[in-house]
Scaffold this motif. Structure first.
Motif, PDB file in Angstrom:
ATOM      1  N   SER A 108       0.858  -1.173   0.000  1.00  0.00           N
ATOM      2  CA  SER A 108       0.000   0.000   0.000  1.00  0.00           C
ATOM      3  C   SER A 108       0.896   1.225   0.000  1.00  0.00           C
ATOM      4  O   SER A 108       2.080   1.156   0.367  1.00  0.00           O
ATOM      5  CB  SER A 108      -0.927   0.008   1.226  1.00  0.00           C
ATOM      6  OG  SER A 108      -0.160   0.083   2.427  1.00  0.00           O
ATOM      7  N   GLY A 109       0.355   2.338  -0.408  1.00  0.00           N
ATOM      8  CA  GLY A 109       1.152   3.554  -0.466  1.00  0.00           C
ATOM      9  C   GLY A 109       0.355   4.694  -1.051  1.00  0.00           C
ATOM     10  O   GLY A 109      -0.826   4.556  -1.389  1.00  0.00           O
ATOM     11  N   GLN A 110       1.003   5.829  -1.170  1.00  0.00           N
ATOM     12  CA  GLN A 110       0.361   7.029  -1.691  1.00  0.00           C
ATOM     13  C   GLN A 110       1.395   7.877  -2.410  1.00  0.00           C
ATOM     14  O   GLN A 110       2.557   7.955  -2.013  1.00  0.00           O
ATOM     15  CB  GLN A 110      -0.293   7.839  -0.559  1.00  0.00           C
ATOM     16  CG  GLN A 110      -0.980   9.108  -1.036  1.00  0.00           C
ATOM     17  CD  GLN A 110      -1.711   9.814   0.082  1.00  0.00           C
ATOM     18  OE1 GLN A 110      -2.008   9.215   1.100  1.00  0.00           O
ATOM     19  NE2 GLN A 110      -1.991  11.095  -0.103  1.00  0.00           N
ATOM     20  N   VAL A 111       0.940   8.526  -3.477  1.00  0.00           N
ATOM     21  CA  VAL A 111       1.762   9.468  -4.214  1.00  0.00           C
ATOM     22  C   VAL A 111       0.938  10.739  -4.387  1.00  0.00           C
ATOM     23  O   VAL A 111      -0.272  10.682  -4.638  1.00  0.00           O
ATOM     24  CB  VAL A 111       2.188   8.888  -5.579  1.00  0.00           C
ATOM     25  CG1 VAL A 111       1.002   8.492  -6.410  1.00  0.00           C
ATOM     26  CG2 VAL A 111       3.075   9.862  -6.336  1.00  0.00           C
ATOM     27  N   GLY A 112       1.565  11.897  -4.218  1.00  0.00           N
ATOM     28  CA  GLY A 112       0.849  13.157  -4.352  1.00  0.00           C
ATOM     29  C   GLY A 112       0.214  13.587  -3.046  1.00  0.00           C
ATOM     30  O   GLY A 112       0.522  13.076  -1.954  1.00  0.00           O
ATOM     31  N   ASP A 113      -0.694  14.563  -3.137  1.00  0.00           N
ATOM     32  CA  ASP A 113      -1.336  15.162  -1.970  1.00  0.00           C
ATOM     33  C   ASP A 113      -2.754  14.651  -1.801  1.00  0.00           C
ATOM     34  O   ASP A 113      -3.453  14.349  -2.775  1.00  0.00           O
ATOM     35  CB  ASP A 113      -1.360  16.690  -2.107  1.00  0.00           C
ATOM     36  CG  ASP A 113       0.042  17.273  -2.300  1.00  0.00           C
ATOM     37  OD1 ASP A 113       0.974  16.723  -1.683  1.00  0.00           O
ATOM     38  OD2 ASP A 113       0.188  18.254  -3.056  1.00  0.00           O
ATOM     39  N   SER A 114      -3.200  14.612  -0.550  1.00  0.00           N
ATOM     40  CA  SER A 114      -4.574  14.232  -0.239  1.00  0.00           C
ATOM     41  C   SER A 114      -5.447  15.487  -0.175  1.00  0.00           C
ATOM     42  O   SER A 114      -5.007  16.527   0.334  1.00  0.00           O
ATOM     43  CB  SER A 114      -4.647  13.494   1.094  1.00  0.00           C
ATOM     44  OG  SER A 114      -3.878  12.312   1.055  1.00  0.00           O
ATOM     45  N   THR A 115      -6.654  15.388  -0.692  1.00  0.00           N
ATOM     46  CA  THR A 115      -7.628  16.467  -0.625  1.00  0.00           C
ATOM     47  C   THR A 115      -8.946  15.904  -0.108  1.00  0.00           C
ATOM     48  O   THR A 115      -9.093  14.689   0.069  1.00  0.00           O
ATOM     49  CB  THR A 115      -7.840  17.120  -2.004  1.00  0.00           C
ATOM     50  OG1 THR A 115      -8.420  16.152  -2.890  1.00  0.00           O
ATOM     51  CG2 THR A 115      -6.519  17.609  -2.589  1.00  0.00           C
TER      52      THR A 115
END
Length: 574
Positions: A300-307
């Motif tokens: 799992s992971g994330q790239v960029g910004d959360s809105t």
């Protein structure tokens, strides 16, 4: 109290029995009653309040069970107050245009004839009352003929009354999402253009309102005809439809680029988790998205910004959450769903591919182990036969036993070494050939004490055969026949080697035939076996096909059961 309770129950049941078309009819009747009066009349204002309440019961914008947010509540209260308190014919004209667009925009998607008839009658009434009664009130000097008031009061109310008695056969209200936004906006704009056009022409020319309305309708008809021709012309011009489609689809250009990069990444990366990580980083570069979060398998992971504007998609084992800087439009949501679906499909394909590679590896280990296990089992059976011969011999047989051991032990040692060499052999390694006469003599020597008949026919003086293949097939077939002899001691076993455009090995016994259900599976799949692993014939058949040979049951009848190993015919199915 009981009478009041019964009356309340009757009223509740009556209200519950009303359907969507009933609320529409009552809403339009209340509106009609308010319009034929003076807007400042208290009764007209009361009817407008009643009309707005019935509109809320009928409205197709929100589902009945949906909880309204604060902004929607404020909008409803402001709209209702303005509609009643403004006492303006301009506002009435705008409200009628909105109602006409809501009902008219729903007509193209209606398939039920009764529902379509209801919508058409309602649309006809709204447009008629708008053009015949409301718009003329916008002109201060406008006068109405004496027959106009009865015509409006009773004649225009007739379609609304008819709506109440039409039976649609549907007890439930239609979905709150049945209104087509594009059609509704288009109809609303056309209605506004018609009203304002007639008003402007009437004011500018100081002529008759009916003539101004006819002129406006004529101009709109010409414009629609020209627009319809320009939409899809035949003179070589691409047309407005093509240009508009190209504009709408321009949002798909980044999608197309990402799709090509995703296909290239799928060709390069075999691991599904690494593939998702790299694809998510590429997806985060799309101009619509501010960030991407994923969950797939063990990663799992994330790239960029959360809105706060997020959209979640789940396809198989992949969960994808996309973030945008603003609330995404339906077109953007559709494109993001396509992106997520493509990524999910590729991920599932990668997972299946990885599982197939793992299964192929385990299958190769299983087949190699099964084949070697049967080779060792055959060697063990040969050693057991030698031990039985040594134990059952007497003092006078010592020399014969010694000669037998001298002949058999070197061959057993050689066969065991060949079996061990198979563990380190690479796939596709060719088999060692041996002289057919020498191999045949060795086979007869190993089974000389087992009461087996050996027959050779037309063997060439010199010739080579794949010794490992013939050895494996002969050992399996003879061991099966010897196991069968334990149940039938008088069983006759015969082995033959002949030349028929190639070496042909046959193993024959005169026992009971193999059951048909079992015979069909002998060479195609593992079978249940009480004395072995049940995969011997299946393994030797696969081994033979790999070397261009074929193992088959040439005969299967009482007193004649025969297996044959020969070169595969050109038409044989591998």
């Amino acid at each position: 109290m009981a009478a009041e309770s019964n009356s309340a129950g009757v009223l509740t049941r009556a209200i519950a029995s009303l359907r969507q078309e009933h609320w529409l009819s009552l809403m339009l009747l209340a509106l009609h009653g308010a319009l034929v009066m003076e807007l400042a009349d208290p009764l007209a204002q009361a009817l407008l309040i009643c009309h707005f309440g019935l509109f809320l019961l009928w409205q197709p914008l929100w589902r009945g069970e949906q909880k309204l947010i604060f902004g929607q509540v404020v909008l409803i209260l402001v709209s209702g107050t303005l509609l009643v308190a403004a006492q303006s014919w301009w506002l009435m004209g705008l409200w009628l245009s909105i109602l006409f667009s809501l009902i008219g925009g729903n007509v193209p998607g209606i398939k039920n004839f009764a529902q379509r008839l209801i919508s058409l009658l309602a649309a006809v009434y709204l447009l008629s009352i708008l053009l015949v009664w409301v718009v003329p009130h916008l002109f201060a000097e406008q006068t109405f003929p004496g027959f106009m008031l009865p015509l409006v009061q009773y004649g225009l109310a007739l379609p609304v009354v008819v709506i109440f008695f039409i039976r649609t056969g549907r007890s439930q209200a239609p979905s709150g999402y049945s209104v087509d936004l594009f059609y509704s906006i288009l109809i609303f704009l056309m209605t506004v253009v018609l009203v304002l056009g007639a008003f402007v022409i009437k004011q500018a020319s100081h002529g008759n309102y009916v003539l101004a309305l006819a002129q406006t309708l004529f101009v709109i008809a010409v414009m629609l005809f020209a627009l319809s021709w320009l939409w899809d012309p035949r003179g070589g011009f691409a047309g407005i439809g093509q240009l508009l489609s190209r504009y709408f689809l321009s949002v798909g250009i980044p999608f197309e680029r990402w799709m090509h990069s995703l296909a290239g990444l799928a060709d390069r990366e075999r691991d599904p988790d690494k593939f998702v990580i790299m694809a998510a980083h590429q997806m985060g570069e799309l101009p619509w998205l501010s960030g991407v979060r994923w969950r797939a398998g063990g990663t799992s992971g994330q790239v960029g910004d959360s809105t706060r504007h997020l959209t979640e998609f789940t396809f198989g084992g992949l969960t994808l959450i996309t973030y945008t800087r603003w609330s995404p439009s339906p077109a953007i949501v559709l494109h993001i769903r396509l992106l997520a679906r493509l990524l999910g499909d590729y991920y599932e394909a990668k997972v299946r591919e990885q599982e197939q590679r793992r299964n192929a590896y385990l299958q190769a280990i299983y087949e190699t182990g099964s084949r070697l296990t049967h080779d060792v089992k055959n060697l063990l059976q040969t050693l057991r036969s030698l031990c039985d011969a040594a134990q059952s011999s007497g003092a006078g047989d010592a020399e014969a036993v010694r000669l037998l051991m001298q002949r058999q032990l070197p061959q057993i040692t050689q066969r065991l070494q060949i079996t061990l060499d198979k563990l380190g052999a690479k796939p596709g390694t060719g088999l060692q050939s041996a002289d057919a006469i020498s191999w045949w003599k060795g086979l007869k020597q190993r089974y000389a004490h087992e009461r087996i008949d050996f027959e050779e026919r037309r063997l060439p003086a010199s010739g080579a055969l794949p010794a490992d293949l013939f050895e494996s097939v002969a050992e399996n077939l003879l061991q099966n026949a010897l196991e069968k002899r334990k149940l039938h001691p008088g069983l006759r076993i015969s082995v033959g080697l002949a030349w028929q455009d190639g070496f042909v090995l046959t193993v024959f016994d005169d026992g009971d035939p193999v059951p048909p259900a079992l015979a069909d599976q002998l060479f195609g799949a593992p079978v249940a076996s009480a004395s072995g692993l049940g995969v011997g014939l299946y393994q030797v058949a696969r081994f033979a096909r790999e070397q261009g040979f074929e193992v088959r049951m040439s005969e299967n009848r009482p007193g004649r059961v025969c297996f044959t190993l020969a070169a595969a015919s050109p038409t044989a199915t591998p």
